[in-house]
Enzyme design. Structure first.
Site, PDB file in Angstrom:
ATOM      1  N   ASP A   4       0.880  -1.162   0.000  1.00 31.46           N
ATOM      2  CA  ASP A   4       0.000   0.000   0.000  1.00 31.46           C
ATOM      3  C   ASP A   4       0.925   1.222   0.000  1.00 31.46           C
ATOM      4  OD1 ASP A   4      -2.309   1.641   0.404  1.00 31.46           O
ATOM      5  OD2 ASP A   4      -1.839   1.715   2.534  1.00 31.46           O
ATOM      6  N   ASP A  30      -0.004   4.949   1.298  1.00 30.89           N
ATOM      7  CA  ASP A  30      -0.115   5.874   2.429  1.00 30.89           C
ATOM      8  C   ASP A  30       0.075   5.169   3.767  1.00 30.89           C
ATOM      9  OD1 ASP A  30      -0.654   8.113   0.843  1.00 30.89           O
ATOM     10  OD2 ASP A  30      -2.718   7.459   0.581  1.00 30.89           O
ATOM     11  N   ASP A  56      -1.500  -0.759   6.082  1.00 32.88           N
ATOM     12  CA  ASP A  56      -1.710  -0.193   7.426  1.00 32.88           C
ATOM     13  C   ASP A  56      -3.158  -0.256   7.877  1.00 32.88           C
ATOM     14  OD1 ASP A  56      -2.444   1.932   5.487  1.00 32.88           O
ATOM     15  OD2 ASP A  56      -2.770   3.119   7.297  1.00 32.88           O
TER      16      ASP A  56
END
Length: 459
Positions: free
Chosen positions: A16, A18, A314
């Site tokens: 991912d 961000d 996250d």
């Protein structure tokens, strides 16, 4: 299944963007995200200007893992079995007696089973599980406070305004059109919000590629914002690091099966082709898409019938749960709260943090009392554990939080940052989470303090 996990055994390594590859200056970004949504409430929906005024101490309220019950305006912290551990109405803390009055003697939240088995969003509640969302929890609570101050009933109307504010600031055309507050601010001064990757992370990505691994980048961000972020954190040649880049992936929908799956689309000057692709036949940069078509491409790229994929992310909702449950991928969860509990990453990560936040700025924040959102909250306690108090406050029981339990269930392992493993050899063997092992097994470089203390007290 082996009790250890190694990147050397994986054919494909996905990320991912961000808060995974890209680390934000959380204090600056949180203020910007809060302001971008609060401004919409004030300027477009006529809410009180007080929403824009925050004291630094208010940021203690920002805590990942909260659920807002949209039917009554309560925010709740849940144990692994759905018990309400702590709660507020707006920003006002509810006592143990208030919680029992509201949720019954067993303190059960009625929507827990629905949330726990799907992690999907609902018209009745919202789960705050990533740092982009997080300032919204504080705004939500302040809006509930404001409605009470005006003598108004808390209704779902305020949530419609929240959804409209998010769309105004973050829809796919907002970056290009300079709309809202967030994108124009980051475009003007990316260095204020984005932390460049350390040299060790860049070298690590290259070493993975040189070792023959297929590298993926899958982000729900639109291509124009992804490019800005990647150029700032990885350099202008970032595209050379990845075999496949997928933007506007709209996770967790990316992992959906037929008939919900979306086709991949090609991009020209950040505009999606209106015709969806029937399949993926070569590496490259794509938009939207679905994991079954990606899986077919990975089979042909690796020459393996079942390529072994690991995905770093996250968010439980967007990354860990769908990638593990539907994609059957290995998953590594980035849990910055580990740093909030004294778990340090590599020396590179520490020097990077020091570089990103000059001493005078650090002093300014500390003097003002503004905590980093990943640090432990006075109001909410630890992200990983909490104490359950019975009525009358007589009995206290240590409990694992629902967020902590979710990490152990849907992640292969958890780390505070990518930097924390970038200097390790490719064949390093990480102990993986397992129901047969102590709940402290699976964290690298070590478990959070609160979990260690809880396990010691139970022995």
């Amino acid at each position: 299944m082996s009790e250890y996990f190694s990147l050397a055994d994986c054919d494909v390594i996905g990320f991912d963007l961000d808060h995974t590859l890209c680390r934000y200056n959380l204090k600056e970004t949180s203020r910007l995200i809060y302001e971008s949504v609060a401004r919409y409430f004030v300027e477009y929906k006529g809410y009180d200007k007080d929403l824009l005024s925050l004291t630094p101490a208010t940021w203690d309220f920002c805590f990942k893992g909260l659920v807002v019950d949209l039917e009554d305006g309560n925010l709740i912290k849940l144990a692994e079995d759905g018990t309400v551990l702590r709660a507020t109405h707006g920003t006002n803390e509810l006592s143990t007696e208030d919680i029992i009055k509201h949720y019954g003697p067993k303190r059960e939240w009625k929507h827990f089973n629905s949330l726990n088995t799907s992690y999907t969003r609902s018209a009745k509640y919202y789960f705050y599980d990533n740092y982009f969302d997080l300032p919204g929890a504080l705004l939500c609570a302040k809006v509930v406070d404001m409605l009470h101050k005006r003598g108004n009933e808390v209704t779902l109307d305020f949530w419609k305004d929240m959804v409209a504010a998010i769309d105004h600031n973050y829809n796919t055309s907002a970056f290009k059109e300079d709309a809202g507050t967030y994108f124009p601010s980051v475009k003007r001064n990316p260095g204020r919000y984005l932390q460049p990757c350390s040299d060790s992370v860049k070298a690590w990505l290259r070493s993975l590629k040189n070792a023959g691994k297929v590298l993926l980048l899958i982000t729900s961000s639109h291509s124009d914002y992804c490019r800005l972020v990647c150029e700032h954190i990885l350099g202008k040649d970032f595209e050379e690091l990845f075999d496949v880049i997928i933007t506007n992936a709209l996770k967790p929908g990316f992992f959906s099966l037929v008939p919900q799956q979306r086709p991949f689309r090609t991009l020209v000057n950040d505009v999606e082709d209106s015709e969806g692709l029937p399949s993926l036949d070569k590496p490259g940069w794509y938009s939207q898409g679905n994991w079954p078509h990606l899986h077919e491409l990975l089979k042909s790229m690796t020459g393996k019938a079942e390529p072994k994929v690991v995905y770093f992310g996250d968010s439980m909702r967007s990354d860990m749960f769908p990638a593990s449950s539907y994609g059957k991928w290995e998953t590594v969860m980035i849990v910055e709260e580990l740093e909030g509990e004294g778990v340090l990453g590599s020396d590179a990560a520490k020097s990077q943090d020091a570089q990103a936040e000059p001493l005078e700025k650090k002093g300014k924040f500390e003097d003002q009392g503004m905590k980093t959102p990943s640090a432990m909250s006075k109001q909410w306690g630890s992200y990983f554990t909490d104490v359950y108090r019975s009525g009358g406050g007589e009995e206290e029981t240590s409990k694992i939080t629902w967020c902590c339990h979710s990490i152990h269930t849907y992640s292969t392992m958890a780390i505070p940052s990518v930097e924390s493993i970038a200097d390790l050899p490719l064949d390093y063997k990480f102990p993986r989470f397992s129901p047969d092992k102590p709940c402290t097994t699976g964290y690298y470089p070590r478990p959070p303090e609160s979990l260690l203390r809880m396990c010691e007290s139970l022995q």
